[in-house]
Scaffold this motif. Structure first.
Motif, PDB file in Angstrom:
ATOM      1  N   LEU A   1       0.813  -1.206   0.000  1.00 23.63           N
ATOM      2  CA  LEU A   1       0.000   0.000   0.000  1.00 23.63           C
ATOM      3  C   LEU A   1       0.848   1.257   0.000  1.00 23.63           C
ATOM      4  CD1 LEU A   1      -2.838  -0.805   2.570  1.00 23.63           C
ATOM      5  CD2 LEU A   1      -3.117  -0.399   0.140  1.00 23.63           C
ATOM      6  N   GLY A   2       2.075   1.149   0.457  1.00 24.70           N
ATOM      7  CA  GLY A   2       2.938   2.319   0.510  1.00 24.70           C
ATOM      8  C   GLY A   2       4.155   1.980   1.341  1.00 24.70           C
ATOM      9  N   THR A   3       5.053   2.948   1.470  1.00 23.42           N
ATOM     10  CA  THR A   3       6.273   2.714   2.247  1.00 23.42           C
ATOM     11  C   THR A   3       5.902   2.365   3.681  1.00 23.42           C
ATOM     12  OG1 THR A   3       6.791   4.784   1.158  1.00 23.42           O
ATOM     13  CG2 THR A   3       8.584   3.670   2.297  1.00 23.42           C
ATOM     14  N   LYS A   4       6.561   1.355   4.210  1.00 25.44           N
ATOM     15  CA  LYS A   4       6.240   0.892   5.554  1.00 25.44           C
ATOM     16  C   LYS A   4       6.618   1.950   6.576  1.00 25.44           C
ATOM     17  CE  LYS A   4       5.567  -2.526   8.653  1.00 25.44           C
ATOM     18  NZ  LYS A   4       4.211  -2.295   9.111  1.00 25.44           N
ATOM     19  N   ILE A   5       5.670   2.281   7.430  1.00 25.73           N
ATOM     20  CA  ILE A   5       5.932   3.246   8.499  1.00 25.73           C
ATOM     21  C   ILE A   5       5.810   2.501   9.812  1.00 25.73           C
ATOM     22  CG2 ILE A   5       5.070   5.338   9.615  1.00 25.73           C
ATOM     23  CD1 ILE A   5       4.110   6.295   6.961  1.00 25.73           C
TER      24      ILE A   5
ATOM     25  N   TRP B   1       4.339   5.503  13.561  1.00 29.26           N
ATOM     26  CA  TRP B   1       3.286   6.463  13.290  1.00 29.26           C
ATOM     27  C   TRP B   1       2.715   7.045  14.567  1.00 29.26           C
ATOM     28  CZ3 TRP B   1       1.697   9.968  10.383  1.00 29.26           C
ATOM     29  CH2 TRP B   1       0.373  10.411  10.360  1.00 29.26           C
TER      30      TRP B   1
ATOM     31  N   GLN C   1       5.089   9.788  15.691  1.00 35.10           N
ATOM     32  CA  GLN C   1       5.049  10.941  14.777  1.00 35.10           C
ATOM     33  C   GLN C   1       3.790  11.747  15.012  1.00 35.10           C
ATOM     34  OE1 GLN C   1       5.740  10.629  10.551  1.00 35.10           O
ATOM     35  NE2 GLN C   1       6.834   8.704  10.783  1.00 35.10           N
TER      36      GLN C   1
ATOM     37  N   LEU D   1      -7.035   5.906  -6.431  1.00 34.58           N
ATOM     38  CA  LEU D   1      -5.646   6.182  -6.073  1.00 34.58           C
ATOM     39  C   LEU D   1      -4.692   5.127  -6.595  1.00 34.58           C
ATOM     40  CD1 LEU D   1      -6.987   8.240  -4.159  1.00 34.58           C
ATOM     41  CD2 LEU D   1      -5.358   7.581  -2.440  1.00 34.58           C
TER      42      LEU D   1
ATOM     43  N   ARG E   1      -5.628   4.609   3.958  1.00 34.94           N
ATOM     44  CA  ARG E   1      -4.253   4.794   4.430  1.00 34.94           C
ATOM     45  C   ARG E   1      -3.774   6.209   4.156  1.00 34.94           C
ATOM     46  NH1 ARG E   1       1.333   4.284   3.092  1.00 34.94           N
ATOM     47  NH2 ARG E   1       2.422   3.079   4.685  1.00 34.94           N
ATOM     48  N   LYS E   2      -4.047   6.692   2.938  1.00 34.61           N
ATOM     49  CA  LYS E   2      -3.602   8.036   2.573  1.00 34.61           C
ATOM     50  C   LYS E   2      -4.262   9.081   3.463  1.00 34.61           C
ATOM     51  CE  LYS E   2      -1.281   9.243  -0.272  1.00 34.61           C
ATOM     52  NZ  LYS E   2       0.122   9.652  -0.108  1.00 34.61           N
ATOM     53  N   LEU E   3      -5.539   8.906   3.760  1.00 40.65           N
ATOM     54  CA  LEU E   3      -6.230   9.889   4.592  1.00 40.65           C
ATOM     55  C   LEU E   3      -5.734   9.853   6.026  1.00 40.65           C
ATOM     56  CD1 LEU E   3      -9.841   9.593   3.187  1.00 40.65           C
ATOM     57  CD2 LEU E   3      -8.313  11.529   2.993  1.00 40.65           C
TER      58      LEU E   3
ATOM     59  N   LEU F   1      -2.777   9.137   7.035  1.00 36.04           N
ATOM     60  CA  LEU F   1      -1.460   9.752   7.113  1.00 36.04           C
ATOM     61  C   LEU F   1      -1.497  11.254   6.840  1.00 36.04           C
ATOM     62  CD1 LEU F   1       0.680   7.016   5.355  1.00 36.04           C
ATOM     63  CD2 LEU F   1       0.407   7.447   7.796  1.00 36.04           C
ATOM     64  N   SER F   2      -2.494  11.707   6.068  1.00 35.61           N
ATOM     65  CA  SER F   2      -2.542  13.134   5.741  1.00 35.61           C
ATOM     66  C   SER F   2      -3.349  13.942   6.730  1.00 35.61           C
ATOM     67  CB  SER F   2      -3.161  13.324   4.351  1.00 35.61           C
ATOM     68  OG  SER F   2      -2.515  12.518   3.414  1.00 35.61           O
TER      69      SER F   2
END
Lengths: 448, 466
Positions: B128-132, B135, B138, B205, B220-222, B224-225
């Motif tokens: 889904l994206g770079t592993k974080i 979180w 952060q 997306l 996921r994008k929402l 994180l944003s």
């Protein structure tokens, strides 16, 4: 001689086709005169065989292609009935009729001698509202240091005449949701005709009044047409400019007072302060609205008095212009005619310049460099016909929508693949520290 | 006769006989071929049925497509005709006759994609994206440095973002967009009352995760944003709010990160594919959620992976039909097989209808109006009525069109009545679009309270600084 003896046998054995069965072949002379009886029999046989063959052919054909209604396979019939049923349902949904009022009495024609009113006259609204706000501090009229705004928009309760109309209504709502989320504005989407008399473009008046009276915590009510799109997601209305005004509307004072033009102001996007003055203006505005003879007569007056107005029934915009023109002294000191930014931006002069704007300017300006609102007057996508070619309208609406959507998607690192594309592409790679970009690109954080 | 003299009568007769035989043989052969063609077809030469249809189409010039059950109907033009200047309009069968007519305009003629198509790297496994991994840290740092964006807007009330969406292209069904519009209005109303923010998504997306899986990259994008958002509430576009007064019991979920409607026994014991519903769920903004999204995603990428995963799910889950992997079945499977990893933070709620299957609810609305009142959220007055299977935006659904659309109207009006009563109106009936007044206007509007207390409800009151 041998020939003669041979012939009957031949005749018999070669008689595979029943047409040649004969008895007493000896008497039979090929090519010679054939006796009547034989001929009849032969004809009969021919006919029989023809009928048989024909029968077989029909059977075969019927089995393969069917013969229309006379016994075709079941699936076709079922399909047809489903299609008819579905069409009936869709027609019912899209019609204006009400399923529960089969015998609706005809609407009583309003008495033209009695002045139409939006509701009982309210005299001390400012005082009542102030009291209410004081006794309800958990519902203040300012939120995060800004006055509370309520955006009101709407569309008719039935489906548009064309599906593409509903699709663009949906996109317009998304556009408004995005702007209002970023700027902390509440939305009311109206789909009900509160007042039979004031239908059509006049329907906003009773709704504005109703919302003002029900929500004293709301400081400003912002009406926006369903065909108006936000194209500057960063720009915020400078409400501090209007502390002494109660109506903010886009227009040009010279067009209004000198030229008396019917497009001097635009009622597709305007703000009303929640106060007694606004209630009074609404009451003064409404009388030209009631449909029927009143609206038609009013239309004639407006066409006669306003420059450039075509002949049609009274609309709210012309009526407001006429009202402010004729009762200038009573109202104009509290009306702010705004044209330093595009509270309403007529689309035709703006939509072709989006690429130029992207290249030269940036969001937040709100004016002709980066219009706040692009308003598609005349396109009427919810109807069957507009005042402009459909392709131009829809193409422009799609571009305006994507132009605005790009500003929203920027926070998430995406952008449309062209102003006419529904697809998006990545503009920023994924990262393990997403909050850096949030700080940089979130519009809300930039403002506050 | 001439021939007879040449060859001889005997030979002539033999030739004639041969010819007759030949004729018979040829006729039989033709008949056989015809029958065979009629029954099994002859490849690209088609069948007689196709011939017949081709001929008929050619002669009659029909434009209707018989395979489409939901067809575009020619709209009624009588009312709108008077707005046109010229009256020389055709029956509307061709849009070229009038460039100002919206009838039969194909939007695909103006849509255009620029730039290259993004192709995923087939050698890399899907992610889904770079592993974080940090979180939570952060996010809490960010919240501390941004006190003007708190994640709790009330003492017990978290900041919630309701996420829903639909396709950026018009629906295939002519009334589909209208029902999407009504659905979004319904959600706008609930969210305004309850102080919930909204995000309406119309962008895909990630092309790999199309269809029901599109929500995963979006969520996921929402998350994180929007670090200020505490709970993300995903809701399908075919789910409607039918209880405007019910506030979600947030404090019940203070130790949970993922709230879905479902039953523990049906998921963990029975592995029933409808043991939970992913049409309406709450997800907390935290590291755990990012991890579960990463664990959920692998069955999603379209194509072979999704097909194969679908087979596994059909085999492992009870009652699941055969089709490609969907997000709901994948979640059931994930929870059932990895209960120790995730189960402690998943709350399967069934005390109220966070998701309410429409089939058992829509016929009872009149009974509910008579016996109960809004604010209950459960079987007596459901919070959400979810029209699973209706698919109003598509061509075909799992249920008859009439039932679906009419019931969606009823559910919409049932919810809308609760909004309209704030202003003194109600729908004339649950099937009617028209409204009637139920409370007269008064010159003292502030004395009047609406019955349900929704104008200024407690859950909307702002936190007063003491």
């Amino acid at each position: 001689m041998g020939k003669d003896a041979f012939t009957p046998q031949k005749r018999v054995t070669s008689g595979s086709l029943p047409t040649t069965t004969t008895n007493g072949g000896g008497k039979y002379l090929p090519g010679r005169v054939v006796p009547r009886g034989r001929q009849i029999k032969k004809t009969f046989n021919n006919i029989r065989i023809t009928i048989l063959c024909g029968f077989v052919t029909i059977l075969v054909l019927r089995g393969t292609i069917g013969v229309g209604n006379l016994g075709s396979p079941d699936a076709d019939a079922v399909d047809q009935s489903i299609i008819e049923e579905t069409n009936r349902i869709l027609a019912e949904i899209r019609s204006d009729s009400d399923p529960t009022d089969p015998e609706q009495p005809p609407d009583a024609e309003i008495n033209p001698n009695v002045t139409y009113t939006l509701g009982p006259k309210i005299e001390n609204w400012d005082f009542s509202r102030k009291n209410w706000l004081e006794s309800n501090p958990e519902f203040p009229n300012h939120v995060n240091g800004k006055p509370r705004i309520l955006l009101l928009t709407g569309s008719p309760p039935n489906p548009c005449d064309n599906p593409i109309g509903d699709h663009y209504l949906l996109k317009a709502v998304k556009n408004k949701i995005d702007y209002c989320r970023i700027h902390g504005i509440e939305i009311v989407y109206n789909m009900a005709h509160l007042d039979k008399e004031l239908a059509g473009y006049w329907a906003k008046l009773p709704m504005i009044r109703r919302l003002m009276l029900s929500h004293p915590e709301v400081e400003w009510i912002w009406w926006m047409d369903s065909d108006a799109l936000f194209t500057d997601m960063v720009f915020e209305i400078p409400l501090s400019k209007y502390t002494n005004h109660n109506l903010v509307i886009h227009g040009y004072p010279d067009l209004l007072f000198e030229q008396k033009s019917w497009i001097a102001l635009n009622t597709g996007s305007f703000l009303f302060r929640n106060c007694q003055w606004s209630l009074d203006l609404l009451d003064a505005w409404a009388p030209m609205g009631p449909k029927g003879s009143i609206r038609d007569e009013a239309g004639k007056i407006l066409t006669a008095n306003l420059k450039g107005r075509p002949a049609f029934e009274a609309d709210d915009q012309s009526a407001l212009i006429y009202l402010l023109m004729s009762q200038k002294g009573q109202w104009m000191d509290r009306v702010f005619i705004e044209n330093s930014y595009y509270l309403h931006g007529y689309w035709a002069g703006l939509v072709d310049r989006y690429e130029e704007m992207i290249e030269k300017y940036h969001p937040g300006l709100g004016d002709e460099r980066w219009p706040f609102v692009t308003h598609f007057v005349g396109c009427k996508p919810c109807g069957s016909y507009g005042d402009y070619p459909v392709e131009r309208c829809l193409r422009s609406m799609e571009r305006a929508f994507n132009f605005a959507d790009n500003q929203v998607l920027k926070l998430y690192g995406f952008s449309h693949r062209g102003l006419l594309s529904p697809k998006i592409r990545r503009t920023r790679n994924e990262t393990v520290m997403p909050l850096e970009y949030v700080d940089q690109f979130d519009i809300r954080r930039a403002k506050h | 006769m001439l021939i007879e003299r040449c060859i001889g009568a005997y030979r002539l007769r033999r030739i004639q006989r041969t010819l007759r035989h030949g004729k018979v043989t040829v006729i039989c052969l033709i008949l056989t071929v015809v029958v065979l063609r009629g029954t099994i077809g002859a490849g690209k030469f088609g069948t007689p049925e196709q011939d017949f249809l081709n001929i008929r189409d050619h002669l009659v010039r029909k434009t209707a497509e018989h395979r489409r059950v939901l067809e575009e109907i020619q709209p009624q033009q009588q009312q709108q005709a008077k707005t046109i200047s010229d009256s020389a309009q055709s029956s509307g069968s061709s849009s070229t006759s009038n460039a100002n007519s919206y009838i039969e305009f194909d939007i695909n003629t103006i849509l255009k994609d620029e730039g290259p198509e993004e192709k995923p790297d087939p050698s890399k496994p899907y992610s889904l994206g770079t592993k974080i991994s940090d979180w939570d840290e952060q996010r809490s740092l960010w919240l501390k440095s941004n006190p003007q964006f708190p994640n709790f807007i009330g003492p017990e009330k978290p900041r919630v973002l309701l996420v829903t969406g639909s396709s950026p292209k018009p629906c295939e069904n002519p009334v589909g967009d209208h029902y999407l519009l009504k659905s979004i209005k319904n959600k706008i109303d609930y969210c305004r009352l309850h102080g919930v923010e909204m995000f309406y998504n119309m962008a895909l997306l990630d092309a790999e995760m199309a269809g029901f899986w599109a929500k995963l990259p979006l969520i996921r994008k929402l998350l994180l944003s929007h670090p200020e958002v505490e709970f993300l509430w995903w809701m399908d576009s075919d789910a409607l709010f039918t209880d405007m007064a019910f506030e979600v019991p947030w404090e019940r979920y203070k130790d949970s990160n993922f709230v879905m409607h479902g039953w523990n026994e049906m998921v963990y014991d029975e592995k029933n594919w409808i043991g939970l519903n992913t049409g309406s769920f709450l997800l907390r903004n935290c590291q755990w959620s990012l991890d579960i999204l990463d664990a959920w995603a692998p069955m999603g990428p379209k194509g072979k992976i999704r097909e194969e995963a679908g087979k596994i799910l059909t085999r492992e889950l009870k009652g699941r039909p055969v089709f490609e992997a969907d997000d709901q079945s994948a979640m059931v499977y994930l929870l059932a097989t990895q209960k120790d990893l995730w189960g402690s933070k998943v709350y399967l709620e069934n005390a109220y209808y966070l998701h309410g299957y429409w089939g058992i609810l829509v016929d009872r609305y009149e009974e509910m109006i008579e016996n109960y009142h809004p604010g209950l959220g459960d079987h007596r007055w459901p919070l959400v009525t979810h029209f699973v299977g209706c698919k109003p935006c598509g061509k075909f659904g799992d249920y008859p069109v009439e039932r679906c659309l009419k019931q969606m109207d009823r559910a919409f009006n049932f919810g809308d009545n609760q909004i309209l009563q704030m202003y003194g109106f109600t729908h004339k009936s649950l099937a009617s679009r028209r409204v009637k007044r139920v409370r007269n206007e008064t010159s003292n509007p502030l004395q009047v309270k609406d019955e349900l207390g929704l104008l200024h409800p407690a859950f909307k009151a702002v936190k007063l600084s003491s």
